[in-house]
Design a protein around this motif. Structure first.
Motif, PDB file in Angstrom:
ATOM      1  N   HIS A 264      -2.550   3.678  21.720  1.00 55.16           N
ATOM      2  CA  HIS A 264      -2.691   4.564  20.571  1.00 55.16           C
ATOM      3  C   HIS A 264      -1.530   4.393  19.597  1.00 55.16           C
ATOM      4  O   HIS A 264      -1.733   4.380  18.372  1.00 55.16           O
ATOM      5  CB  HIS A 264      -2.770   6.022  21.030  1.00 55.16           C
ATOM      6  N   ALA A 265      -0.341   4.248  20.110  1.00 57.78           N
ATOM      7  CA  ALA A 265       0.821   4.065  19.240  1.00 57.78           C
ATOM      8  C   ALA A 265       0.690   2.791  18.408  1.00 57.78           C
ATOM      9  O   ALA A 265       1.000   2.788  17.206  1.00 57.78           O
ATOM     10  CB  ALA A 265       2.103   4.026  20.079  1.00 57.78           C
ATOM     11  N   GLU A 266       0.211   1.720  19.024  1.00 56.84           N
ATOM     12  CA  GLU A 266       0.035   0.465  18.289  1.00 56.84           C
ATOM     13  C   GLU A 266      -1.071   0.598  17.243  1.00 56.84           C
ATOM     14  O   GLU A 266      -0.933   0.118  16.105  1.00 56.84           O
ATOM     15  CB  GLU A 266      -0.284  -0.679  19.255  1.00 56.84           C
ATOM     16  N   ILE A 267      -2.167   1.248  17.619  1.00 54.37           N
ATOM     17  CA  ILE A 267      -3.268   1.439  16.680  1.00 54.37           C
ATOM     18  C   ILE A 267      -2.817   2.297  15.502  1.00 54.37           C
ATOM     19  O   ILE A 267      -3.093   1.976  14.329  1.00 54.37           O
ATOM     20  CB  ILE A 267      -4.474   2.077  17.396  1.00 54.37           C
ATOM     21  N   SER A 268      -2.121   3.376  15.785  1.00 50.17           N
ATOM     22  CA  SER A 268      -1.674   4.279  14.727  1.00 50.17           C
ATOM     23  C   SER A 268      -0.742   3.568  13.755  1.00 50.17           C
ATOM     24  O   SER A 268      -0.850   3.731  12.533  1.00 50.17           O
ATOM     25  CB  SER A 268      -0.972   5.494  15.328  1.00 50.17           C
ATOM     26  N   GLY A 269       0.199   2.797  14.286  1.00 52.80           N
ATOM     27  CA  GLY A 269       1.116   2.071  13.425  1.00 52.80           C
ATOM     28  C   GLY A 269       0.390   1.102  12.509  1.00 52.80           C
ATOM     29  O   GLY A 269       0.711   0.993  11.313  1.00 52.80           O
ATOM     30  N   PHE A 270      -0.593   0.401  13.059  1.00 49.96           N
ATOM     31  CA  PHE A 270      -1.371  -0.554  12.268  1.00 49.96           C
ATOM     32  C   PHE A 270      -2.175   0.162  11.192  1.00 49.96           C
ATOM     33  O   PHE A 270      -2.157  -0.234  10.017  1.00 49.96           O
ATOM     34  CB  PHE A 270      -2.282  -1.350  13.199  1.00 49.96           C
ATOM     35  N   LEU A 271      -2.879   1.228  11.567  1.00 46.09           N
ATOM     36  CA  LEU A 271      -3.697   1.949  10.589  1.00 46.09           C
ATOM     37  C   LEU A 271      -2.833   2.600   9.512  1.00 46.09           C
ATOM     38  O   LEU A 271      -3.210   2.623   8.333  1.00 46.09           O
ATOM     39  CB  LEU A 271      -4.556   2.993  11.296  1.00 46.09           C
ATOM     40  N   ASN A 272      -1.681   3.129   9.891  1.00 49.88           N
ATOM     41  CA  ASN A 272      -0.780   3.726   8.900  1.00 49.88           C
ATOM     42  C   ASN A 272      -0.287   2.679   7.910  1.00 49.88           C
ATOM     43  O   ASN A 272      -0.106   2.971   6.715  1.00 49.88           O
ATOM     44  CB  ASN A 272       0.409   4.391   9.589  1.00 49.88           C
ATOM     45  N   SER A 273      -0.072   1.474   8.397  1.00 49.11           N
ATOM     46  CA  SER A 273       0.388   0.410   7.500  1.00 49.11           C
ATOM     47  C   SER A 273      -0.695   0.033   6.489  1.00 49.11           C
ATOM     48  O   SER A 273      -0.391  -0.341   5.357  1.00 49.11           O
ATOM     49  CB  SER A 273       0.814  -0.822   8.296  1.00 49.11           C
ATOM     50  N   LEU A 274      -1.948   0.150   6.881  1.00 51.15           N
ATOM     51  CA  LEU A 274      -3.042  -0.113   5.945  1.00 51.15           C
ATOM     52  C   LEU A 274      -3.063   0.924   4.847  1.00 51.15           C
ATOM     53  O   LEU A 274      -3.269   0.612   3.669  1.00 51.15           O
ATOM     54  CB  LEU A 274      -4.386  -0.112   6.683  1.00 51.15           C
ATOM     55  N   THR A 275      -2.833   2.193   5.246  1.00 43.63           N
ATOM     56  CA  THR A 275      -2.805   3.272   4.258  1.00 43.63           C
ATOM     57  C   THR A 275      -1.630   3.088   3.309  1.00 43.63           C
ATOM     58  O   THR A 275      -1.758   3.256   2.089  1.00 43.63           O
ATOM     59  CB  THR A 275      -2.693   4.633   4.971  1.00 43.63           C
ATOM     60  N   ASP A 276      -0.473   2.725   3.853  1.00 43.61           N
ATOM     61  CA  ASP A 276       0.723   2.520   3.023  1.00 43.61           C
ATOM     62  C   ASP A 276       0.510   1.399   2.021  1.00 43.61           C
ATOM     63  O   ASP A 276       0.996   1.445   0.881  1.00 43.61           O
ATOM     64  CB  ASP A 276       1.935   2.207   3.893  1.00 43.61           C
ATOM     65  N   ALA A 277      -0.241   0.364   2.451  1.00 41.57           N
ATOM     66  CA  ALA A 277      -0.451  -0.784   1.583  1.00 41.57           C
ATOM     67  C   ALA A 277      -1.344  -0.483   0.395  1.00 41.57           C
ATOM     68  O   ALA A 277      -1.289  -1.156  -0.632  1.00 41.57           O
ATOM     69  CB  ALA A 277      -1.046  -1.942   2.398  1.00 41.57           C
ATOM     70  N   THR A 278      -2.198   0.557   0.538  1.00 44.72           N
ATOM     71  CA  THR A 278      -3.126   0.891  -0.549  1.00 44.72           C
ATOM     72  C   THR A 278      -2.680   2.083  -1.361  1.00 44.72           C
ATOM     73  O   THR A 278      -3.326   2.447  -2.344  1.00 44.72           O
ATOM     74  CB  THR A 278      -4.520   1.179   0.032  1.00 44.72           C
ATOM     75  N   SER A 279      -1.583   2.746  -0.946  1.00 45.86           N
ATOM     76  CA  SER A 279      -1.123   3.938  -1.659  1.00 45.86           C
ATOM     77  C   SER A 279      -0.156   3.583  -2.785  1.00 45.86           C
ATOM     78  O   SER A 279       0.307   2.469  -2.894  1.00 45.86           O
ATOM     79  CB  SER A 279      -0.461   4.895  -0.686  1.00 45.86           C
TER      80      SER A 279
END
Length: 279
Positions: A264-279
Motif C-alpha cells: 500500500h505504501a508503494e502504491i500510494s507513493g506512486f499514485l500521489n506522484s501522478l497527482t503531483d505531476a498533473t497539479s
C-alpha cells in the motif's frame, strides 16, 4: 462495510462476480484490481480498506473461471480476459469522460491481463501497477509446472482452516466450495491450464512495448518474477515512458497477501506522484 457481490455478463455470456467499493466522499481516482491464477477477488481484502481510506474508488472482480464467476467458460484466452476487463470498465462506468482517472492494478496473471488491456485500450486508463507481472518470456514448461502445482493440493480439505494452513494465507479459505466429502477450491484444473496455455509459446514483448502510461512494477524479494525480467521492462518501452521498479522485502509471489501494508505504501507513493505531476 464490504459491498455485496454483484454480477455482470460479458459479450460471450460469461458471468463475472464483482464488488464496487465507493468511499463516502468524492473520490480522486478509481482502481480496478485483478487477481492472479487460481485466485479470487477476496485476495484484495487487506488492501481495499487502505485504498478506500486514501479516497479511491476500488473495484474488484473474479476473473472468468475463478471464484464466483462462471467456472468453466469455453474461452480462457488472453484476449477473452482482456475483454472481461474492458466489460467491467465500461459496464460500471469506470472510464467515462470527466470521471476520476483509472488505474489498473494486477498481480501475476491479473497483471498480465492489465498490461494487455492497456496496450489494446490506452484510452480507458491512465496508469498501471503490475505486481509480480510483466511480459515475461515463452515457457514451454509452464503447463506442466502449473499442472503439478494443482495436483499437489491435498483436496478435499477437511476444513477451511486446513486449506488456509496449506496455502499459507487465510484468503484461500474464503474461496472454497463445500461438498459432502469436504472442501474444494473454486477452480477447475482444465480451466486453469487453459488460462496459461498461450504463455507457453507466445511472446508479449511487442504488446508491452506499445504501452505508454506510467507504470509501477512491484516484485516480491522472494517472488517468482526474475530481477532481470523486471529490469528489462523500462528498456523495451518508448524513450521517456515512465516505468518505476520496486521490491518488497519479506514477500513472495503473493506480495498483496504477504505484505499488504508495504505494498500500500508503494502504491500510494506512486499514485500521489501522478497527482503531483498533473497539479
Amino acid at each position: 462495510m464490504t459491498p455485496t457481490v454483484a454480477h455482470l455478463t460479458t459479450p460471450d455470456g460469461v458471468r463475472l462476480a464483482h464488488r464496487d467499493h465507493v468511499p463516502p466522499h468524492a473520490h480522486s481516482r478509481t482502481l480496478l484490481l485483478l487477481h492472479g491464477l487460481a485466485g479470487h477477488q477476496g485476495e484484495w481484502d487487506d488492501l481495499v480498506p487502505r485504498l478506500l481510506a486514501d479516497g479511491h474508488r476500488v473495484v474488484t472482480y473474479d476473473a472468468r473461471g475463478h471464484g464466483a464467476s462462471t467456472r468453466r467458460p469455453e474461452d480462457m484466452s488472453r484476449a477473452a480476459c482482456v475483454q472481461d476487463a474492458v466489460t467491467v470498465i465500461r459496464e460500471l462506468g469506470l472510464a467515462l469522460p470527466g470521471q476520476a482517472p483509472l488505474t489498473l492494478v494486477g498481480q501475476s496473471l491479473g497483471g498480465h491481463t492489465a498490461f494487455l488491456t492497456a496496450a489494446a485500450h490506452p484510452e480507458l486508463l491512465d496508469s498501471l501497477i503490475l505486481i509480480e507481472a510483466g511480459p515475461g518470456t515463452p515457457d514451454p514448461t509452464l503447463p506442466a509446472h502449473i499442472a503439478a502445482w494443482l495436483d499437489s493440493w491435498p483436496t478435499p480439505f477437511d476444513s477451511p482452516s486446513q486449506a488456509a494452513e496449506f496455502f499459507g494465507h487465510p484468503s484461500w479459505s474464503r474461496n472454497l466450495d463445500h461438498r459432502p466429502d469436504g472442501w474444494y477450491p473454486r477452480v477447475d484444473r482444465a480451466t486453469m491450464l487453459a488460462a496459461i496455455a498461450e504463455l507457453a509459446h507466445r511472446s508479449y514483448d511487442a504488446k508491452w512495448a506499445t504501452t505508454t502510461c506510467p507504470t509501477l512494477v512491484v516484485r516480491g524479494a522472494h517472488g517468482t518474477m526474475a530481477a532481470a525480467d523486471a529490469a528489462a521492462m523500462p528498456t523495451t518501452r518508448a524513450p521517456g515512458t515512465r516505468t518505476e521498479l520496486t521490491v518488497i522485502e519479506d514477500a513472495g509471489h503473493d506480495v498483496h497477501l504477504d505484505q499488504p501494508s508495504d505494498l500500500h505504501a508503494e502504491i500510494s507513493g506512486f499514485l500521489n506522484s501522478l497527482t503531483d505531476a498533473t497539479s
